[in-house]
Scaffold this motif. Structure first.
Motif, PDB file in Angstrom:
ATOM      1  N   ASP A   1      -7.588   7.961   2.003  1.00  0.00           N
ATOM      2  CA  ASP A   1      -7.405   6.600   2.509  1.00  0.00           C
ATOM      3  C   ASP A   1      -5.940   6.215   2.343  1.00  0.00           C
ATOM      4  N   LYS A   2      -5.261   6.008   3.434  1.00  0.00           N
ATOM      5  CA  LYS A   2      -3.844   5.667   3.386  1.00  0.00           C
ATOM      6  C   LYS A   2      -3.694   4.158   3.260  1.00  0.00           C
ATOM      7  N   LYS A   3      -3.614   3.691   2.013  1.00  0.00           N
ATOM      8  CA  LYS A   3      -3.468   2.259   1.791  1.00  0.00           C
ATOM      9  C   LYS A   3      -1.995   1.914   1.658  1.00  0.00           C
ATOM     10  N   GLU A   4      -1.600   0.841   2.317  1.00  0.00           N
ATOM     11  CA  GLU A   4      -0.232   0.372   2.212  1.00  0.00           C
ATOM     12  C   GLU A   4      -0.184  -1.110   2.532  1.00  0.00           C
ATOM     13  N   THR A   5       0.862  -1.753   2.068  1.00  0.00           N
ATOM     14  CA  THR A   5       1.043  -3.178   2.324  1.00  0.00           C
ATOM     15  C   THR A   5       2.527  -3.479   2.466  1.00  0.00           C
TER      16      THR A   5
ATOM     17  N   ILE B   1       0.017   3.214  -1.645  1.00  0.00           N
ATOM     18  CA  ILE B   1      -0.667   3.272  -2.929  1.00  0.00           C
ATOM     19  C   ILE B   1      -0.210   4.460  -3.773  1.00  0.00           C
TER      20      ILE B   1
ATOM     21  N   SER C   1      -5.425  -4.639  -7.494  1.00  0.00           N
ATOM     22  CA  SER C   1      -4.997  -3.621  -6.539  1.00  0.00           C
ATOM     23  C   SER C   1      -5.621  -3.856  -5.167  1.00  0.00           C
ATOM     24  N   SER C   2      -6.882  -4.316  -5.155  1.00  0.00           N
ATOM     25  CA  SER C   2      -7.546  -4.564  -3.873  1.00  0.00           C
ATOM     26  C   SER C   2      -6.886  -5.721  -3.135  1.00  0.00           C
TER      27      SER C   2
ATOM     28  N   PHE D   1      -3.424  -4.562  -1.649  1.00  0.00           N
ATOM     29  CA  PHE D   1      -3.443  -3.692  -0.480  1.00  0.00           C
ATOM     30  C   PHE D   1      -4.320  -4.187   0.668  1.00  0.00           C
ATOM     31  N   ASP D   2      -5.285  -5.069   0.396  1.00  0.00           N
ATOM     32  CA  ASP D   2      -6.257  -5.415   1.434  1.00  0.00           C
ATOM     33  C   ASP D   2      -6.104  -6.807   2.028  1.00  0.00           C
TER      34      ASP D   2
ATOM     35  N   LYS E   1      -0.176  -7.719   5.560  1.00  0.00           N
ATOM     36  CA  LYS E   1       0.073  -6.977   6.786  1.00  0.00           C
ATOM     37  C   LYS E   1       1.445  -7.349   7.335  1.00  0.00           C
TER      38      LYS E   1
END
Length: 214
Positions: A4-8, A27, A75-76, A79-80, A100
């Motif tokens: 899962d490529k998580k980024e912010t 992440i 963390s959620s 990133f979310d 975003k």
């Protein structure tokens, strides 16, 4: 297995030069060590640490206070969230944004407008009514052109740039203008303005899969 490529996107206002300083954080890079987001003026930095309890600790310079402010977010949330604003503890004015890319860029613009209005109401000069030469100065960060050039080369090699030339016969150049980065075909003269004005918007341009010149 697909990771899962998580980024912010993160951005803060430099208390020294007043500009927004932004980047995209993944992440895996955040898990490695403390990340430092430094202003090109070299007079401020924002730090981020991913802790063992799955939280992110941020130290953010404040353009209103002599000392930075500390924040802890999950963390959620880091990133979310579509957009997460971090305010000065004393004034309530936002000093940093997470989320975003498009939401962060919009929040920066709204913050500039609101801060400019407050300054004018106090009888001061609004520093956010930028002139053309000041707009061009946002490209002083070489990373912006580097990212744009990378995307243009990648799209060109994949045949995903279209102009008035027959397929694969265009020859493309990149030039900085007051409106953004101008991509031009030297053969047919077709062009396109890519409105990148910060490192965040340049990195968001990485998602572009086709560019049509007119």
């Amino acid at each position: 297995m697909v990771l899962d490529k998580k980024e912010t996107s993160v951005a803060y206002r430099c208390p020294q030069c007043g500009s927004w300083v932004g980047s995209i954080v993944g992440i895996f890079s955040l898990s490695a060590d403390m990340l430092r987001l430094k202003c090109p003026c070299k007079k401020s930095e924002m730090t981020m640490v991913h802790t063992n309890d799955k939280k992110v600790r941020l130290t953010v310079p404040c353009f209103l206070c002599p000392n930075p402010h500390n924040f802890v977010v999950s963390s959620s949330a880091f990133f979310d969230k579509e957009l997460l604003a971090l305010p000065c503890a004393y004034s309530g004015i936002d000093i940093a944004f997470l989320g975003k890319s498009e939401a962060v860029l919009k929040a920066e613009e709204e913050s500039d407008a609101e801060l400019g209005r407050l300054i004018e109401e106090a009888g001061g000069h609004n520093p956010f009514g930028r002139k053309k030469e000041e707009e061009e100065s946002v490209f002083s960060d070489p990373q912006i052109l580097e990212i744009v050039n990378f995307v243009i080369r990648d799209l060109d090699e994949a045949g995903e740039i279209s102009c008035r030339c027959p397929e694969y016969e265009g020859s493309y150049t990149v030039e900085v203008t007051g409106e953004g980065v101008c991509v031009t075909c030297e053969n047919c003269g077709a062009k396109k303005i890519v409105p990148v004005t910060s490192t965040i918007s340049a990195q968001a341009f990485l998602d572009c899969d086709h560019l049509e010149l007119e």
